[in-house]
Design a protein around this motif. Structure first.
Motif, PDB file in Angstrom:
ATOM      1  N   SER A 126      32.230  40.798  44.935  1.00 19.29           N
ATOM      2  CA  SER A 126      32.961  41.935  45.504  1.00 19.29           C
ATOM      3  C   SER A 126      33.934  42.479  44.465  1.00 19.29           C
ATOM      4  CB  SER A 126      33.731  41.504  46.761  1.00 19.29           C
ATOM      5  OG  SER A 126      34.509  42.571  47.284  1.00 19.29           O
ATOM      6  N   ALA A 127      34.399  43.708  44.703  1.00 20.00           N
ATOM      7  CA  ALA A 127      35.486  44.280  43.908  1.00 20.00           C
ATOM      8  C   ALA A 127      36.818  44.142  44.633  1.00 20.00           C
ATOM      9  CB  ALA A 127      35.195  45.758  43.622  1.00 20.00           C
ATOM     10  N   ASP A 128      36.791  43.587  45.843  1.00 19.97           N
ATOM     11  CA  ASP A 128      37.993  43.458  46.676  1.00 19.97           C
ATOM     12  C   ASP A 128      38.552  42.050  46.536  1.00 19.97           C
ATOM     13  OD1 ASP A 128      39.875  43.122  48.669  1.00 19.97           O
ATOM     14  OD2 ASP A 128      38.741  44.228  50.186  1.00 19.97           O
ATOM     15  N   VAL A 143      34.890  25.927  42.119  1.00 23.65           N
ATOM     16  CA  VAL A 143      34.021  27.089  42.055  1.00 23.65           C
ATOM     17  C   VAL A 143      34.117  27.683  40.650  1.00 23.65           C
ATOM     18  CG1 VAL A 143      34.176  27.650  44.502  1.00 23.65           C
ATOM     19  CG2 VAL A 143      35.854  28.621  42.898  1.00 23.65           C
ATOM     20  N   ILE A 144      33.139  28.535  40.324  1.00 25.28           N
ATOM     21  CA  ILE A 144      33.174  29.239  39.046  1.00 25.28           C
ATOM     22  C   ILE A 144      33.398  30.720  39.326  1.00 25.28           C
ATOM     23  CG2 ILE A 144      31.898  29.831  36.952  1.00 25.28           C
ATOM     24  CD1 ILE A 144      30.446  27.259  37.091  1.00 25.28           C
ATOM     25  N   VAL A 145      34.377  31.292  38.658  1.00 29.84           N
ATOM     26  CA  VAL A 145      34.726  32.709  38.805  1.00 29.84           C
ATOM     27  C   VAL A 145      34.254  33.445  37.555  1.00 29.84           C
ATOM     28  CG1 VAL A 145      36.613  34.360  39.096  1.00 29.84           C
ATOM     29  CG2 VAL A 145      36.721  32.122  40.218  1.00 29.84           C
ATOM     30  N   LYS A 146      33.513  34.561  37.748  1.00 26.97           N
ATOM     31  CA  LYS A 146      32.957  35.310  36.614  1.00 26.97           C
ATOM     32  C   LYS A 146      33.039  36.801  36.875  1.00 26.97           C
ATOM     33  CE  LYS A 146      29.042  32.049  36.177  1.00 26.97           C
ATOM     34  NZ  LYS A 146      27.567  31.995  36.221  1.00 26.97           N
ATOM     35  N   PRO A 147      33.134  37.605  35.815  1.00 28.24           N
ATOM     36  CA  PRO A 147      32.839  39.034  35.976  1.00 28.24           C
ATOM     37  C   PRO A 147      31.375  39.195  36.373  1.00 28.24           C
ATOM     38  CG  PRO A 147      33.827  38.565  33.821  1.00 28.24           C
ATOM     39  CD  PRO A 147      33.446  37.252  34.417  1.00 28.24           C
ATOM     40  N   SER A 148      31.081  40.146  37.229  1.00 28.53           N
ATOM     41  CA  SER A 148      29.700  40.304  37.698  1.00 28.53           C
ATOM     42  C   SER A 148      28.777  40.883  36.644  1.00 28.53           C
ATOM     43  CB  SER A 148      29.674  41.228  38.928  1.00 28.53           C
ATOM     44  OG  SER A 148      30.407  40.647  39.972  1.00 28.53           O
ATOM     45  N   LEU A 169      40.739  35.404  39.331  1.00 26.67           N
ATOM     46  CA  LEU A 169      40.125  36.655  39.769  1.00 26.67           C
ATOM     47  C   LEU A 169      40.635  37.826  38.940  1.00 26.67           C
ATOM     48  CD1 LEU A 169      40.230  36.209  43.653  1.00 26.67           C
ATOM     49  CD2 LEU A 169      38.223  36.078  42.182  1.00 26.67           C
ATOM     50  N   ASP A 170      41.935  37.842  38.663  1.00 25.90           N
ATOM     51  CA  ASP A 170      42.506  38.922  37.844  1.00 25.90           C
ATOM     52  C   ASP A 170      41.900  38.924  36.456  1.00 25.90           C
ATOM     53  OD1 ASP A 170      44.125  39.840  39.872  1.00 25.90           O
ATOM     54  OD2 ASP A 170      45.916  38.766  39.199  1.00 25.90           O
ATOM     55  N   GLU A 171      41.760  37.744  35.856  1.00 24.41           N
ATOM     56  CA  GLU A 171      41.197  37.669  34.508  1.00 24.41           C
ATOM     57  C   GLU A 171      39.743  38.134  34.496  1.00 24.41           C
ATOM     58  OE1 GLU A 171      40.215  34.528  30.894  1.00 24.41           O
ATOM     59  OE2 GLU A 171      41.389  33.852  32.626  1.00 24.41           O
ATOM     60  N   ALA A 172      38.964  37.684  35.473  1.00 24.50           N
ATOM     61  CA  ALA A 172      37.557  38.097  35.539  1.00 24.50           C
ATOM     62  C   ALA A 172      37.443  39.602  35.734  1.00 24.50           C
ATOM     63  CB  ALA A 172      36.848  37.351  36.670  1.00 24.50           C
ATOM     64  N   ARG A 173      38.301  40.162  36.557  1.00 26.20           N
ATOM     65  CA  ARG A 173      38.250  41.603  36.830  1.00 26.20           C
ATOM     66  C   ARG A 173      38.557  42.406  35.565  1.00 26.20           C
ATOM     67  NH1 ARG A 173      41.755  41.529  40.380  1.00 26.20           N
ATOM     68  NH2 ARG A 173      40.374  40.807  42.018  1.00 26.20           N
ATOM     69  N   ARG A 174      39.446  41.902  34.723  1.00 27.89           N
ATOM     70  CA  ARG A 174      39.780  42.605  33.479  1.00 27.89           C
ATOM     71  C   ARG A 174      38.585  42.681  32.537  1.00 27.89           C
ATOM     72  NH1 ARG A 174      44.533  39.498  33.751  1.00 27.89           N
ATOM     73  NH2 ARG A 174      43.808  38.135  32.070  1.00 27.89           N
ATOM     74  N   SER A 178      32.698  47.106  36.020  1.00 27.98           N
ATOM     75  CA  SER A 178      32.683  47.715  37.353  1.00 27.98           C
ATOM     76  C   SER A 178      33.853  47.283  38.221  1.00 27.98           C
ATOM     77  CB  SER A 178      31.373  47.343  38.073  1.00 27.98           C
ATOM     78  OG  SER A 178      31.325  45.938  38.304  1.00 27.98           O
ATOM     79  N   GLY A 179      34.598  46.271  37.780  1.00 24.94           N
ATOM     80  CA  GLY A 179      35.679  45.730  38.595  1.00 24.94           C
ATOM     81  C   GLY A 179      35.209  44.690  39.593  1.00 24.94           C
ATOM     82  N   ARG A 180      33.913  44.370  39.575  1.00 20.86           N
ATOM     83  CA  ARG A 180      33.388  43.392  40.525  1.00 20.86           C
ATOM     84  C   ARG A 180      33.416  41.984  39.927  1.00 20.86           C
ATOM     85  NH1 ARG A 180      27.661  45.215  42.249  1.00 20.86           N
ATOM     86  NH2 ARG A 180      27.581  45.663  40.020  1.00 20.86           N
TER      87      ARG A 180
END
Length: 435
Positions: A126-128, A143-148, A169-174, A178-180
């Motif tokens: 998600s982007a939210d 869990v693993i957090v990644k940019p999509s 989440l902030d780091e991945a979004r940067r 797409s921001g997802r």
């Protein structure tokens, strides 16, 4: 500038061999990279210092040339541009749209696996950020957090503490175009990769590698060994699954790579992500030394609409080690390179960083210092040779001084400088070699 040219998106160490291969085949080379210091800047006949993600602007910049092919090894971010430029410029090979999408959208790749009924695992994309945090509460930690839609391990992080999730989440979004962001259940088992090349809907070649990583929290690839020690039944199953996925995506010709995990107990294969392009982190070098196959040349011939050769010349146990620094700073010395090259198992040692250049801690694949390739008669000999090489090779890095506390700017008179990446591309950022 009248001869046909190959357009290479990206100018880093994993794209540079495509520059040399295109020139060896008699083509001029146009390189595109937003970094003015990129290796491709001096290797190209024409270098465009701009983002690879603006295909219409790139097409306008090369409109006066005969562009015979478009290629971008090792870069998921540029694959949509490869597809669009191939269409605009009318080059012979047109990438399969679904394969491109699966390369740049990790959530879509999961949906392809689900559609095929293949083993998958829990995830949410998600982007939210609020939606992601709520969904993550239902996933087992870690869990693993990644940019999509990014590659090179940028913005990837293992999260074991729920309190660390918002920052991850902030780091991945940067790092996401797409921001997802995608959050995935962390899989346990052996981490492996497959570097494959299809020809006429059949597997022309596949190198299955044992993959080593930095471990948590970043899980960045540090090396590959081929062949991976898999039971024959597991390897046969892997080849069948690769063909199922590629068939579903319409990917019938060309390179493709997969990261996957094999369960230690059940031998079940679970795919993590894919890229319908030549792999990064030196994978084509690994294939060359293991099997004698030049996949850069094959990928170029495919892009040019020509026949290509995937005939193996040999079959050797090969290891690739990614050279890194654990410190941000200035590289001052490189010790032991000659001794490492003299080892009987060393077939190639590439060092990208030069004395006096800035280097970074290995927090993403782009921060590597070089590649070491070793060939031996057994996996045991490979491990021993790697240990000897690592003991001999030393990078002397002068650490950055501690940062002074930042004082917030006050007043409208304080301006911020634009980085080179924000500058418009004008004549001063376009370099062309004279004949």
């Amino acid at each position: 500038m009248n001869k046909p040219h190959v357009l290479v998106l990206g100018g880093g160490e994993d794209q540079l061999p495509a520059y040399h291969e295109a020139r060896r085949l008699g083509y001029g080379v146009v390189g595109v990279d937003q970094r003015p210091e990129a290796l491709g800047a001096t290797a190209a006949d024409l270098f465009l210092c701009m983002t690879t993600r603006d295909p219409r602007r790139i097409a306008a910049m090369v409109g006066h040339l005969d562009v015979a092919a478009v290629i971008s090894p090792a870069s998921d971010a540029a694959q949509e541009s490869v597809a669009e430029l191939s269409r605009i410029l009318g080059t012979p090979h047109q990438p399969a749209p679904d394969a491109v999408r699966a390369s740049v959208d990790k959530g879509y790749f999961h949906s392809v696996l689900e559609r095929l009924g293949l083993p998958t695992y829990r995830h949410v994309q998600s982007a939210d950020p609020d939606e992601l945090e709520r969904a993550a509460a239902g996933l087992p930690l870690p869990v693993i957090v990644k940019p999509s839609d990014s590659s090179g391990s940028k913005g990837v992080q293992v999260v074991a503490d729920p309190r660390a999730l918002p920052a991850a989440l902030d780091e991945a979004r940067r790092h996401s175009f797409s921001g997802r962001v995608i959050i995935e259940e962390m899989l346990l088992g052996r981490h492996l990769s497959a570097e494959a090349f299809l020809r006429g809907s059949r597997l022309g070649t596949v190198a299955v590698t044992e993959r080593t990583t930095t471990g948590a929290p970043r899980m960045i690839t540090t090396g590959h060994t081929v062949p991976a020690e898999l039971p024959p039944a597991t390897e046969i199953r892997l080849r069948s699954l690769i063909m199922d996925i590629c068939g579903e995506l319409g990917h019938i010709d060309g390179p493709v790579n997969f990261d996957f995990v094999v369960d230690d107990r059940t031998e079940e294969i679970r795919f993590i992500e894919m890229g319908a392009r030549l792999g990064g982190n030196g994978m084509p070098l690994l294939v060359k030394h293991a099997y004698g196959i030049n996949t850069y040349e094959a990928a170029l011939h495919l892009a040019l609409g020509e026949d290509f050769d995937l005939t193996p010349r040999h079959n050797k146990k090969t290891a690739l080690r990614i050279l890194t620094s654990d410190t941000d700073g200035i590289l001052r010395t490189v010790e032991g390179a000659d001794a490492v090259r003299a080892l009987p198992q060393t077939v190639e040692l590439q060092i990208f960083a030069k004395s006096g250049s800035r280097v970074h801690r290995y927090t993403q694949a782009g921060h590597k210092l070089g590649y070491l390739l070793l060939v031996a008669d057994s996996h045991t000999e490979l491990r021993e040779a790697r240990a000897r090489a690592e003991a001999l090779l030393r990078f002397g890095v002068e650490p950055d001084p501690p940062r002074a506390p930042r004082i917030p700017p006050v007043g409208p008179e304080l301006l911020t400088e634009k980085s080179p990446h924000d500058l418009p591309v004008g004549p001063e950022l376009l370099t062309e070699k004279t004949p």
